[in-house]
Write a protein that holds these residues in place. Structure first.
Motif, PDB file in Angstrom:
ATOM      1  N   UNK A 287       0.842  -1.192   0.000  1.00 46.32           N
ATOM      2  CA  UNK A 287       0.000   0.000   0.000  1.00 46.32           C
ATOM      3  C   UNK A 287       0.879   1.245   0.000  1.00 46.32           C
ATOM      4  N   UNK A 288       0.264   2.368  -0.318  1.00 46.83           N
ATOM      5  CA  UNK A 288       0.996   3.634  -0.339  1.00 46.83           C
ATOM      6  C   UNK A 288       1.432   4.007   1.071  1.00 46.83           C
ATOM      7  N   UNK A 289       2.625   4.596   1.172  1.00 50.19           N
ATOM      8  CA  UNK A 289       3.123   5.056   2.462  1.00 50.19           C
ATOM      9  C   UNK A 289       2.324   6.280   2.928  1.00 50.19           C
ATOM     10  N   UNK A 290       2.432   6.579   4.201  1.00 52.82           N
ATOM     11  CA  UNK A 290       1.675   7.686   4.796  1.00 52.82           C
ATOM     12  C   UNK A 290       1.965   9.017   4.108  1.00 52.82           C
ATOM     13  N   UNK A 291       3.226   9.249   3.742  1.00 50.07           N
ATOM     14  CA  UNK A 291       3.590  10.505   3.078  1.00 50.07           C
ATOM     15  C   UNK A 291       2.881  10.646   1.745  1.00 50.07           C
ATOM     16  N   UNK A 292       2.784   9.544   1.000  1.00 50.64           N
ATOM     17  CA  UNK A 292       2.122   9.599  -0.296  1.00 50.64           C
ATOM     18  C   UNK A 292       0.627   9.847  -0.133  1.00 50.64           C
TER      19      UNK A 292
END
Length: 310
Positions: A287-292
């Motif tokens: 899954x996408x990282x928190x920053x993304x």
């Protein structure tokens, strides 16, 4: 062509890192969109590499021709990724593809342009076709489909619990006047929804369901996945980014099936090579990282799965 609607590519580096393992290989970007993944793939390819990009959307085709017309390694095809087998066959590349990438769902430019009719937030003609030159528009279908068929589509493709109430409201409204605008349909659906989900527009699931149905998205995904196992070379990669549970379920089941091979009755005297195992899973779903997610809220539902041709 000047494209005023921008698209932020999700899981860009992660997807291309998994996809490109041979800089001299032939790759397919089955969902060109605005070329985010294609651009990064081309950066990883040598002068001998090749990229075939596919998209249904005429606007995407125009962007591709503008951005990459001078690159001899690049080719754009106006088609559905469901046509993967035919596209590869026409180029005599069967079994020679080093990687297939699918970034599923609707792109930001399609959502953000009200004239495309995907958005329940902005008013526009009720269309929803990824290729406006082909097939039935959402308006055509909404104004002609049987109430039961509308309810079934909302329930199956949108997992909408209140599908029957919404379908009944749609049929009642169209008897007064044709439903031709996204705002009109959005209001009908919203008024018919008795239980709004926190943080989600009450027409979200219904619009999603109609879009998936109109564009035959789930059928196209299955067709493309089946073809991918045939067109990939040994050690070729399949990378799929999904944004919806129904999409991800299809991808997950496909990879599992191809990793296990033929399901035969227990006790049969068969060897491992007789099971026709064609792919293996690489790593866990990502899954996408928190920053993304912070930078691009649409990435919050993205799930990427990777498989390799055996």
């Amino acid at each position: 062509m000047t494209d005023t609607y921008q698209h932020v590519t999700v899981l860009l580096d992660e997807a291309v890192d998994q996809l490109v393992t041979n800089s001299d290989g032939v790759y397919i970007d089955g969902t060109f969109g605005r070329g985010g993944h294609s651009s990064r793939i081309l950066q990883r390819l040598s002068a001998n590499g090749r990229l075939i990009a596919i998209d249904k959307d005429p606007d995407a085709i125009a962007v591709a021709k503008q951005r990459f017309a001078e690159d001899p390694r690049f080719e754009i095809v106006h088609a559905s990724f469901a046509d993967l087998a035919e596209i590869v066959s026409q180029r005599s590349l069967h079994g020679q593809i080093s990687g297939v990438l699918l970034d599923l769902g609707v792109s930001s430019p399609q959502l953000d342009n009200p004239e495309r009719g995907f958005s329940f937030m902005q008013d526009g003609p009720l269309d929803m076709r990824m290729d406006p030159s082909q097939g039935l528009s959402a308006a055509d279908w909404v104004n002609s489909a049987a109430e039961k068929d509308i309810a079934d589509v909302l329930f199956v493709y949108g997992e909408e619990r209140h599908s029957r109430r919404m379908a009944k409201a749609v049929v009642a409204a169209r008897q007064v006047a044709p439903i031709l605008r996204t705002h009109t349909l959005s209001k009908i659906i919203t008024d018919a929804n008795p239980a709004w989900e926190k943080g989600k527009h009450p027409a979200t699931r219904a619009f999603q369901a109609i879009r998936i149905f109109i564009n035959k998205e789930l059928d196209d995904i299955q067709t493309c996945l089946d073809a991918s196992a045939d067109v990939l070379t040994s050690s070729g990669r399949l990378v799929v980014i999904s944004f919806h549970s129904l999409e991800d379920r299809i991808v997950k089941r496909f990879i599992r099936k191809e990793s296990k091979g033929e399901q035969l009755p227990r006790g049969l005297p068969v060897t491992q090579d007789m099971l026709n195992i064609r792919m293996r899973t690489l790593g866990k779903a990502q899954k996408a990282e928190a920053d993304e997610v912070t930078d691009n809220v649409r990435s919050r539902s993205a799930i990427m799965r990777v498989a390799e041709r055996i």
